[in-house]
Design a protein around this motif. Structure first.
Motif, PDB file in Angstrom:
ATOM      1  N   THR A  69       0.863  -1.169   0.000  1.00 16.34           N
ATOM      2  CA  THR A  69       0.000   0.000   0.000  1.00 16.34           C
ATOM      3  C   THR A  69       0.899   1.218   0.000  1.00 16.34           C
ATOM      4  OG1 THR A  69      -0.035   0.173   2.408  1.00 16.34           O
ATOM      5  CG2 THR A  69      -1.705  -1.251   1.366  1.00 16.34           C
ATOM      6  N   LEU A  70       0.325   2.384  -0.160  1.00 16.95           N
ATOM      7  CA  LEU A  70       1.109   3.610  -0.108  1.00 16.95           C
ATOM      8  C   LEU A  70       1.862   3.708   1.214  1.00 16.95           C
ATOM      9  CD1 LEU A  70       1.928   6.362  -1.173  1.00 16.95           C
ATOM     10  CD2 LEU A  70      -0.227   7.279  -0.306  1.00 16.95           C
ATOM     11  N   GLU A  71       1.184   3.364   2.293  1.00 21.41           N
ATOM     12  CA  GLU A  71       1.803   3.480   3.614  1.00 21.41           C
ATOM     13  C   GLU A  71       2.946   2.488   3.787  1.00 21.41           C
ATOM     14  OE1 GLU A  71       0.471   3.672   8.334  1.00 21.41           O
ATOM     15  OE2 GLU A  71      -0.889   2.855   6.826  1.00 21.41           O
ATOM     16  N   THR A  72       2.737   1.230   3.400  1.00 28.58           N
ATOM     17  CA  THR A  72       3.787   0.228   3.596  1.00 28.58           C
ATOM     18  C   THR A  72       4.957   0.453   2.627  1.00 28.58           C
ATOM     19  OG1 THR A  72       2.664  -1.333   2.099  1.00 28.58           O
ATOM     20  CG2 THR A  72       2.182  -1.499   4.474  1.00 28.58           C
ATOM     21  N   ALA A  73       4.677   0.949   1.421  1.00 31.69           N
ATOM     22  CA  ALA A  73       5.758   1.259   0.479  1.00 31.69           C
ATOM     23  C   ALA A  73       6.613   2.403   1.019  1.00 31.69           C
ATOM     24  CB  ALA A  73       5.184   1.628  -0.883  1.00 31.69           C
ATOM     25  N   THR A  74       5.949   3.402   1.585  1.00 28.37           N
ATOM     26  CA  THR A  74       6.665   4.529   2.168  1.00 28.37           C
ATOM     27  C   THR A  74       7.551   4.066   3.320  1.00 28.37           C
ATOM     28  OG1 THR A  74       4.881   6.035   1.580  1.00 28.37           O
ATOM     29  CG2 THR A  74       6.387   6.750   3.322  1.00 28.37           C
ATOM     30  N   THR A  75       7.008   3.220   4.165  1.00 32.67           N
ATOM     31  CA  THR A  75       7.768   2.705   5.307  1.00 32.67           C
ATOM     32  C   THR A  75       8.955   1.886   4.845  1.00 32.67           C
ATOM     33  OG1 THR A  75       5.773   2.650   6.666  1.00 32.67           O
ATOM     34  CG2 THR A  75       7.634   1.297   7.398  1.00 32.67           C
ATOM     35  N   LYS A  76       8.727   1.029   3.846  1.00 30.37           N
ATOM     36  CA  LYS A  76       9.793   0.184   3.331  1.00 30.37           C
ATOM     37  C   LYS A  76      10.931   1.010   2.754  1.00 30.37           C
ATOM     38  CE  LYS A  76      11.563  -3.817   2.066  1.00 30.37           C
ATOM     39  NZ  LYS A  76      12.049  -4.804   3.067  1.00 30.37           N
ATOM     40  N   CYS A  77      10.617   2.010   1.974  1.00 31.11           N
ATOM     41  CA  CYS A  77      11.649   2.849   1.365  1.00 31.11           C
ATOM     42  C   CYS A  77      12.405   3.665   2.404  1.00 31.11           C
ATOM     43  CB  CYS A  77      11.036   3.772   0.310  1.00 31.11           C
ATOM     44  SG  CYS A  77      10.416   2.889  -1.153  1.00 31.11           S
ATOM     45  N   TYR A 126      11.365   8.893  -3.576  1.00 32.08           N
ATOM     46  CA  TYR A 126      10.085   8.851  -4.280  1.00 32.08           C
ATOM     47  C   TYR A 126      10.108   7.838  -5.422  1.00 32.08           C
ATOM     48  CZ  TYR A 126       8.868  12.994  -1.617  1.00 32.08           C
ATOM     49  OH  TYR A 126       8.594  13.853  -0.598  1.00 32.08           O
ATOM     50  N   SER A 127      11.270   7.656  -6.048  1.00 33.55           N
ATOM     51  CA  SER A 127      11.395   6.627  -7.086  1.00 33.55           C
ATOM     52  C   SER A 127      11.198   5.244  -6.485  1.00 33.55           C
ATOM     53  CB  SER A 127      12.769   6.714  -7.753  1.00 33.55           C
ATOM     54  OG  SER A 127      12.929   7.942  -8.418  1.00 33.55           O
ATOM     55  N   CYS A 128      11.724   5.057  -5.290  1.00 37.33           N
ATOM     56  CA  CYS A 128      11.558   3.789  -4.583  1.00 37.33           C
ATOM     57  C   CYS A 128      10.082   3.508  -4.318  1.00 37.33           C
ATOM     58  CB  CYS A 128      12.349   3.826  -3.272  1.00 37.33           C
ATOM     59  SG  CYS A 128      12.092   2.401  -2.199  1.00 37.33           S
ATOM     60  N   VAL A 129       9.357   4.516  -3.829  1.00 39.79           N
ATOM     61  CA  VAL A 129       7.927   4.357  -3.565  1.00 39.79           C
ATOM     62  C   VAL A 129       7.187   4.015  -4.852  1.00 39.79           C
ATOM     63  CG1 VAL A 129       5.825   5.534  -2.800  1.00 39.79           C
ATOM     64  CG2 VAL A 129       7.969   5.888  -1.554  1.00 39.79           C
ATOM     65  N   PHE A 130       7.494   4.757  -5.901  1.00 48.28           N
ATOM     66  CA  PHE A 130       6.852   4.519  -7.189  1.00 48.28           C
ATOM     67  C   PHE A 130       7.089   3.090  -7.674  1.00 48.28           C
ATOM     68  CE2 PHE A 130       7.544   4.551 -11.869  1.00 48.28           C
ATOM     69  CZ  PHE A 130       6.223   4.722 -12.262  1.00 48.28           C
ATOM     70  N   ASP A 131       8.335   2.620  -7.561  1.00 51.78           N
ATOM     71  CA  ASP A 131       8.671   1.281  -8.047  1.00 51.78           C
ATOM     72  C   ASP A 131       7.978   0.192  -7.237  1.00 51.78           C
ATOM     73  OD1 ASP A 131      10.221   2.521  -9.890  1.00 51.78           O
ATOM     74  OD2 ASP A 131      12.152   1.933  -9.043  1.00 51.78           O
ATOM     75  N   ALA A 144      16.266  -1.829  -2.867  1.00 49.17           N
ATOM     76  CA  ALA A 144      17.724  -1.949  -2.873  1.00 49.17           C
ATOM     77  C   ALA A 144      18.327  -1.246  -4.084  1.00 49.17           C
ATOM     78  CB  ALA A 144      18.122  -3.422  -2.856  1.00 49.17           C
ATOM     79  N   ALA A 145      17.631  -1.300  -5.221  1.00 46.85           N
ATOM     80  CA  ALA A 145      18.140  -0.643  -6.428  1.00 46.85           C
ATOM     81  C   ALA A 145      18.214   0.866  -6.245  1.00 46.85           C
ATOM     82  CB  ALA A 145      17.250  -0.987  -7.624  1.00 46.85           C
ATOM     83  N   ALA A 146      17.169   1.463  -5.656  1.00 51.04           N
ATOM     84  CA  ALA A 146      17.167   2.907  -5.424  1.00 51.04           C
ATOM     85  C   ALA A 146      18.246   3.290  -4.414  1.00 51.04           C
ATOM     86  CB  ALA A 146      15.791   3.353  -4.935  1.00 51.04           C
ATOM     87  N   TYR A 147      18.391   2.483  -3.372  1.00 54.51           N
ATOM     88  CA  TYR A 147      19.399   2.759  -2.349  1.00 54.51           C
ATOM     89  C   TYR A 147      20.809   2.651  -2.933  1.00 54.51           C
ATOM     90  CZ  TYR A 147      22.264   2.149   1.852  1.00 54.51           C
ATOM     91  OH  TYR A 147      23.238   2.264   2.814  1.00 54.51           O
ATOM     92  N   SER A 148      21.059   1.604  -3.727  1.00 52.01           N
ATOM     93  CA  SER A 148      22.376   1.429  -4.343  1.00 52.01           C
ATOM     94  C   SER A 148      22.666   2.545  -5.345  1.00 52.01           C
ATOM     95  CB  SER A 148      22.453   0.070  -5.043  1.00 52.01           C
ATOM     96  OG  SER A 148      22.372  -0.985  -4.104  1.00 52.01           O
ATOM     97  N   ALA A 149      21.631   2.984  -6.061  1.00 52.53           N
ATOM     98  CA  ALA A 149      21.809   4.088  -7.007  1.00 52.53           C
ATOM     99  C   ALA A 149      22.263   5.346  -6.285  1.00 52.53           C
ATOM    100  CB  ALA A 149      20.514   4.343  -7.764  1.00 52.53           C
ATOM    101  N   LEU A 150      21.694   5.595  -5.119  1.00 55.05           N
ATOM    102  CA  LEU A 150      22.104   6.754  -4.327  1.00 55.05           C
ATOM    103  C   LEU A 150      23.530   6.581  -3.807  1.00 55.05           C
ATOM    104  CD1 LEU A 150      21.419   9.468  -3.109  1.00 55.05           C
ATOM    105  CD2 LEU A 150      20.317   8.288  -1.192  1.00 55.05           C
ATOM    106  N   GLN A 151      23.891   5.360  -3.406  1.00 58.95           N
ATOM    107  CA  GLN A 151      25.266   5.091  -2.981  1.00 58.95           C
ATOM    108  C   GLN A 151      26.250   5.344  -4.126  1.00 58.95           C
ATOM    109  OE1 GLN A 151      24.873   0.981  -1.420  1.00 58.95           O
ATOM    110  NE2 GLN A 151      25.639   1.795   0.510  1.00 58.95           N
ATOM    111  N   ASP A 152      25.867   4.953  -5.327  1.00 60.98           N
ATOM    112  CA  ASP A 152      26.740   5.165  -6.480  1.00 60.98           C
ATOM    113  C   ASP A 152      26.911   6.648  -6.775  1.00 60.98           C
ATOM    114  OD1 ASP A 152      26.987   2.439  -6.698  1.00 60.98           O
ATOM    115  OD2 ASP A 152      25.547   2.238  -8.341  1.00 60.98           O
TER     116      ASP A 152
END
Length: 400
Positions: free
Chosen positions: A313-321, A333-338, A349-357
């Motif tokens: 859900t929107l709430e659980t996606a937000t929490t997860k990201c 926000y890209s993480c939530v969207f995905d 993990a992809a969004a987080y790794s992208a930020l690390q890169d």
């Protein structure tokens, strides 16, 4: 879409610099006095530097009579002075010791600095991850469809092509399952090298089985495996370029840093480069390039799921990201969207790794984070997290 990659001999034509080699030799020896002790030692060092310079220009000067005369002259002088071919070279002139297989900045700056402090090299960053989200060399952030094969980079030194496939049935969102990189041959630094990665096959070698380019000592191009089958780095020091490729879940991500001078070295016919000019407007999912997220209303009813395939859900996606990405920037926000689009936690993990890169490769820390253009998105007082019309638009368009 036909492939734009050059699969033949992509040798970059560079000018013969024999005159520069000769000028540097004269500069190194003009002050020497043959009557003084140590003359032979310094003269032989200068000769070896002259010889090394001609060797570096051997390919581009092949038909130049001045070049061949210089080579013969060097051989005669080394015989007359009993100079060994192996040994130290003069280092008083920075141009003579400049290693063409170790990028040190714009060519014009090196040639015309005249003793003045050289201008620092300007590096640019490009990244691709997720559904897919593109950060261009101009720091523009876009979310695109771009199904099939598309060129990210195509200049005189490097070509990068990605292939994207649909993520879930009925959606126009795609993700990357294949990356092809061509390092074009350059002087004596490296022959052409091709690297290819596909889902579940992220090799630590080029397609010819080698792990480096250049001679055994120089290794001006090399692959480093960081996590077996999941994460490799490519370091091309002759063009000052670094590439990261990761597999997260079933899809690939890419990040690259390259000098601006080389990024812009391409012909007019090579203008279709997503890293340079972004996605064509017909391939854009977002509406402004920066995912505007004003706090103007809920995307979905509280507790509602975004898609029948999504377990979020929107709430659980937000929490997860938020577990991985603490700053609510465009990567968050890209993480939530995905997550709402696919239900696949690997996109977190992809969004987080992208930020690390970005933090590892982007040259300017103040530009690491990109925020929605109007500063929207967040937790309102006494309310749940809301995302704005920009993300509403994204969710609607992606399923049209």
């Amino acid at each position: 879409l036909p492939s734009v990659l050059c699969l033949g001999d992509c040798q970059l034509q560079t000018p013969c610099r024999i005159q520069k080699c000769t000028t540097d030799f004269v500069s190194l020896t003009s002050h020497l006095n043959s009557a003084l002790e140590g003359f032979d030692l310094e003269f032989c060092k200068a000769l070896r530097a002259y010889s090394a310079c001609t060797y570096r220009n051997s390919k581009v000067c092949r038909g130049n009579l001045v070049y061949h005369s210089a080579v013969l002259g060097i051989s005669d002088l080394m015989s007359q002075r009993n100079c060994s071919k192996d040994g130290p070279t003069s280092s008083t002139n920075p141009e003579v010791t400049h290693d063409p297989c170790n990028y040190s900045g714009p060519t014009e700056a090196r040639e015309h600095q005249g003793g003045e402090k050289a201008h620092p090299t300007t590096y640019l960053f490009c990244g691709l991850f997720g559904d897919p989200h593109l950060r261009t060399f101009k720091d523009h952030f876009q979310t695109c469809k771009v199904e099939g094969a598309w060129p990210l980079i195509d200049n005189n030194y490097l070509s990068v092509q990605v292939t994207n496939v649909p993520v879930v049935p009925g959606s126009s969102a795609t993700a990357t399952n294949k990356i092809t990189i061509i390092f074009k041959s350059y002087q004596d630094c490296t022959d052409q090298k091709v690297y290819q990665a596909v889902t579940d096959d992220l090799p630590a070698a080029f397609v010819d089985g080698t792990t480096s380019g250049g001679d055994g000592n120089t290794k001006s191009l090399r692959i480093v495996e960081k996590v077996s089958g999941k994460y490799v780095e490519m370091h091309a020091k002759y063009i000052g370029t670094t590439v990261y490729i990761r597999q997260l879940g079933h899809y690939l991500t890419l990040a690259i840093r390259m000098p601006q001078e080389l990024v812009m070295a391409y012909e007019e016919s090579q203008d279709l480069q997503l890293c340079v000019n972004g996605c064509p407007s017909t391939e854009r999912i977002d509406d402004s390039g920066h995912l505007p997220l004003p706090v103007m209303g809920q995307l979905l009813p509280q507790g509602g799921a975004a898609h029948p395939w999504s377990v979020y859900t929107l709430e659980t996606a937000t929490t997860k990201c938020h577990e991985k990405i603490l700053v609510k920037d465009i990567y968050f926000y890209s993480c939530v969207f995905d997550l709402l689009t696919t239900g696949d936690a690997n996109f977190t993990a992809a969004a987080y790794s992208a930020l690390q890169d970005v933090e590892a490769l982007h040259p300017r820390k103040e530009h690491w984070h990109i925020f929605p253009s109007d500063g929207g998105g967040g937790v309102g007082k006494g309310s749940k997290f809301f995302v704005g019309l920009g993300l509403v638009y994204l969710i609607l368009v992606v399923f049209l």
